[in-house]
Design an enzyme around this catalytic site. Structure first.
Site, short mmCIF file in Angstrom:
data_model
loop_
_atom_site.label_atom_id
_atom_site.label_comp_id
_atom_site.label_asym_id
_atom_site.label_seq_id
_atom_site.Cartn_x
_atom_site.Cartn_y
_atom_site.Cartn_z
N CYS A 99 -8.70 -7.79 32.88
CA CYS A 99 -7.42 -8.52 33.03
C CYS A 99 -7.49 -9.78 32.18
O CYS A 99 -8.37 -10.60 32.37
CB CYS A 99 -7.22 -8.86 34.50
SG CYS A 99 -5.91 -10.06 34.81
N CYS A 103 -0.24 -12.70 31.20
CA CYS A 103 1.06 -12.06 31.40
C CYS A 103 1.84 -12.66 32.56
O CYS A 103 3.07 -12.67 32.53
CB CYS A 103 0.91 -10.57 31.65
SG CYS A 103 -0.64 -9.91 31.17
N THR A 190 -4.49 -14.83 39.50
CA THR A 190 -5.17 -14.40 38.28
C THR A 190 -5.13 -15.49 37.22
O THR A 190 -4.07 -15.98 36.87
CB THR A 190 -4.45 -13.14 37.74
OG1 THR A 190 -4.66 -12.09 38.66
CG2 THR A 190 -4.97 -12.73 36.39
N GLU A 256 -9.82 -14.30 39.93
CA GLU A 256 -8.71 -14.80 40.74
C GLU A 256 -9.15 -15.96 41.62
O GLU A 256 -10.34 -16.11 41.91
CB GLU A 256 -8.15 -13.68 41.64
CG GLU A 256 -7.29 -12.67 40.89
CD GLU A 256 -8.09 -11.72 40.01
OE1 GLU A 256 -9.25 -11.43 40.35
OE2 GLU A 256 -7.56 -11.28 38.97
N HIS A 291 6.48 -7.81 35.84
CA HIS A 291 5.02 -7.71 35.96
C HIS A 291 4.59 -6.25 36.14
O HIS A 291 3.49 -5.87 35.74
CB HIS A 291 4.50 -8.60 37.08
CG HIS A 291 3.05 -8.95 36.89
ND1 HIS A 291 2.56 -9.43 35.69
CD2 HIS A 291 1.98 -8.88 37.70
CE1 HIS A 291 1.27 -9.62 35.80
NE2 HIS A 291 0.87 -9.29 37.01
N TYR A 295 1.80 -3.93 33.50
CA TYR A 295 0.61 -3.14 33.81
C TYR A 295 0.24 -2.13 32.74
O TYR A 295 -0.69 -1.32 32.92
CB TYR A 295 0.70 -2.56 35.23
CG TYR A 295 0.09 -3.54 36.22
CD1 TYR A 295 0.64 -4.81 36.37
CD2 TYR A 295 -1.07 -3.25 36.92
CE1 TYR A 295 0.06 -5.75 37.20
CE2 TYR A 295 -1.65 -4.18 37.76
CZ TYR A 295 -1.08 -5.42 37.90
OH TYR A 295 -1.68 -6.36 38.72
N CYS A 297 -1.34 -3.15 30.59
CA CYS A 297 -2.71 -3.65 30.38
C CYS A 297 -3.73 -2.60 30.81
O CYS A 297 -4.78 -2.44 30.19
CB CYS A 297 -2.93 -4.95 31.15
SG CYS A 297 -2.82 -4.77 32.95
N GLU A 445 -6.68 -4.20 41.62
CA GLU A 445 -5.52 -4.90 41.08
C GLU A 445 -4.42 -3.91 40.69
O GLU A 445 -3.23 -4.20 40.83
CB GLU A 445 -5.93 -5.75 39.88
CG GLU A 445 -4.84 -6.71 39.45
CD GLU A 445 -5.30 -7.62 38.34
OE1 GLU A 445 -5.89 -7.10 37.37
OE2 GLU A 445 -5.06 -8.83 38.42
FE1 SF4 Z 1 -3.92 -9.05 34.41
FE2 SF4 Z 1 -2.61 -6.87 33.72
FE3 SF4 Z 1 -1.50 -8.62 35.45
FE4 SF4 Z 1 -1.78 -9.18 32.85
S1 SF4 Z 1 -0.50 -7.57 33.76
S2 SF4 Z 1 -2.24 -10.52 34.54
S3 SF4 Z 1 -3.72 -8.22 32.36
S4 SF4 Z 1 -3.32 -7.37 35.74
FE FE Z 2 -2.16 -8.65 38.06
#
Ligand code: SF4
Ligand code: FE
Length: 489
Positions: A99, A103, A190, A256, A291, A295, A297, A445
């Site tokens: 992570c 974001c 985070t 976190e 958000h 993800y 990510c 997460e």
């Molecule tokens: Fe972390 Fe993914 Fe959330 Fe960005 S979208 S803060 S990388 S978990």
């Molecule tokens: Fe997250």
């Protein structure tokens, strides 16, 4: 001006954060071995934005200044911007294997750019103007913001104002000519200690009785009265070892914190919602949708895990077995399905009254719902292919030991020509992603970040046109009732 990774790191050193880890105050979080990998992951968002080959994805043109800015500070001006956001998430996840935290601030800024405008339209307030000034400051200085939404919530069956302890949801304690005083906490934050700013939002829809809890604002992360208490992660103390090979990913990680606001002052020009309780729900919904798109990510982290799994299959000499090939296909299928979800809610995005583009809410929720499941299956397949050695492997120190290193070398060798040390390293990476510090980001997460699975199911049930689907079915098979007779859907 966009910062370099080094400038970002230096800028964090200037912050006077109050950080606790293992019950002790950490004076210098930037250099603490357990926290530093999370800072390095955020620093990568700065480094990648300056890489010539990544500019298209990692940067954008500010709609305020016309300057080139880091996309993490951008307000999406088109569906194409949203698509690039998805691609940026995958790219960053793939380059960090964890992570990268930035974001949440981007998603908070975009949600506020929509909702402050809508509050003003309803209440003749001036939140949007305040917000734009704040945004210009964030963009100009290329800041990282923590998007703080999740309250501790206490008794889940009670609304904020009925909680026996009134601080279970962050709230306004008092206000004066200069601003407001707030108290409460935000959990699971985070990247909070790697952020210059913290943007606070409510965590649930609210009614009038909860109006003191309907508050949104931004503060410097080192504002007086804010304390950060760092979370623990499985295998975290491996980061204290002299040789970091056993961590699996020696450079990057996410982290976190519980962020406590103990009677913290917020000046009026940093307040973006104050008691307009009917907009708490829309702000939560907008932030959550953005958000859930973010993800993507996990697709990038999935790329790393699939790459690691194919590599261990080769090192073990099993990559040509048909069931291995099929499992790798399945991992890719699941990973690309996640990518499809994030891309689709982006390309179906639309313009809000403020001009900001927002993702398609239904598709963003469907996408995140898949994220609560598929990484677990991808991880299961990775562990299947990797074999039990990923959890019974002795330490890297044993491998380097003058006495027993020879046994490690002999009995942990794989296919001829493959370095045993490399086999060791790739197994540690798979362990890191599916059981270690990175499993926080890749698995739990994925389950709970951006809202737990049930939150998406509620949104899906609200967003689908079930009546319309019934009409279609009834129409085709000749059912005529009150619904269908109202006309063709
Ligand atoms: Fe972390 Fe993914 Fe959330 Fe960005 S979208 S803060 S990388 S978990
Ligand atoms: Fe997250």
């Amino acid at each position: 001006m966009m910062m370099t990774a080094e400038q970002y790191e230096e800028s964090l050193r200037k912050l006077k954060l109050v950080v606790y880890l293992f019950g002790e105050r950490i004076e210098n979080p930037v250099d603490h071995p357990i926290i530093r990998p999370s800072m390095k992951a955020v620093a990568k968002t700065y480094e990648m934005a300056l890489r010539p080959g990544c500019r298209e994805i990692m940067t954008a043109t500010s709609h305020l200044s016309g300057k080139t800015i880091n996309r993490f500070t951008h307000i999406h001006q088109s569906a194409d911007d949203l698509i690039k956001k998805t691609k940026m998430g995958r790219l960053m996840g793939a380059h960090t294997g964890c992570c990268f935290q930035r974001c949440v601030g981007m998603d908070a800024l975009n949600a506020l750019s929509i909702v402050t405008y809508d509050i003003d339209a309803a209440h003749q307030t001036d939140y949007y103007e305040r917000f734009l000034k704040y945004l210009a400051f964030v963009q100009e200085n290329d800041l990282t913001c923590d998007g703080a939404m999740t309250d501790p919530k206490g008794d889940r069956s009670l609304p904020p104002h009925q909680q026996p302890d009134p601080d279970m949801y962050l709230h306004v304690v008092s206000e004066n000519d200069d601003g407001i005083i707030v108290r409460g906490a935000k959990a699971h934050q985070t990247g909070a200690v790697n952020s210059h700013e913290v943007i606070v939002m409510p965590t649930i829809a609210m009614r009038e009785a909860d109006k003191d809890y309907a508050v949104a604002f931004a503060l410097p992360s080192d504002a007086e009265g804010i304390t950060y208490i760092m979370g623990r992660q499985s295998c975290d103390t491996r980061k204290l070892e002299a040789d970091l090979t056993d961590t699996g990913n020696p450079v990057f990680g996410g982290h976190e914190a519980l962020v406590v606001f103990d009677n913290v002052f917020v000046p009026w020009d940093r307040v973006f919602m104050n008691k307009e309780y009917e907009f708490a729900g829309p702000l939560v919904e907008k932030f959550a949708s953005y958000h859930r798109q973010s993800y993507a990510c996990k697709v990038g982290v999935g790329d790393v895990l699939i790459g690691a799994t194919q590599t261990i299959a080769q090192y073990n000499g099993v990559e040509d077995a048909s069931h291995i090939k099929d499992k790798i296909i399945e991992m890719n299928h699941l990973n690309e399905t996640l990518y499809c979800g994030s891309l689709s809610c982006a390309s179906e995005g639309s313009k809000e009254p403020s001009g900001t583009y927002c993702v398609n809410t239904l598709l963003a929720n469907v996408s995140k719902q898949n994220v609560t499941r598929f990484p677990y299956e991808i991880a299961r397949l990775a562990q299947d292919i990797a074999g039990g050695l990923m959890v019974t492997l002795p330490s890297f120190s044993d491998f380097k030991s003058p006495e027993i290193g020879k046994w490690m070398e002999k009995y942990y060798q794989g296919r001829k020509g493959v370095s045993t040390e490399n086999r060791f390293r790739i197994l540690r990476l798979i362990e890191n992603l599916t059981l270690g510090t990175a499993a926080v980001g890749y698995l739990t997460e994925s389950m709970h970040g951006a809202g737990s699975p049930q939150a998406q199911r509620i949104m899906i049930s609200r967003q689908v046109n079930l009546k319309g689907k019934q009409k279609l079915a009834k129409h085709l098979c000749g059912i005529h009732d009150e619904d269908t007779d109202k006309g063709h859907p």
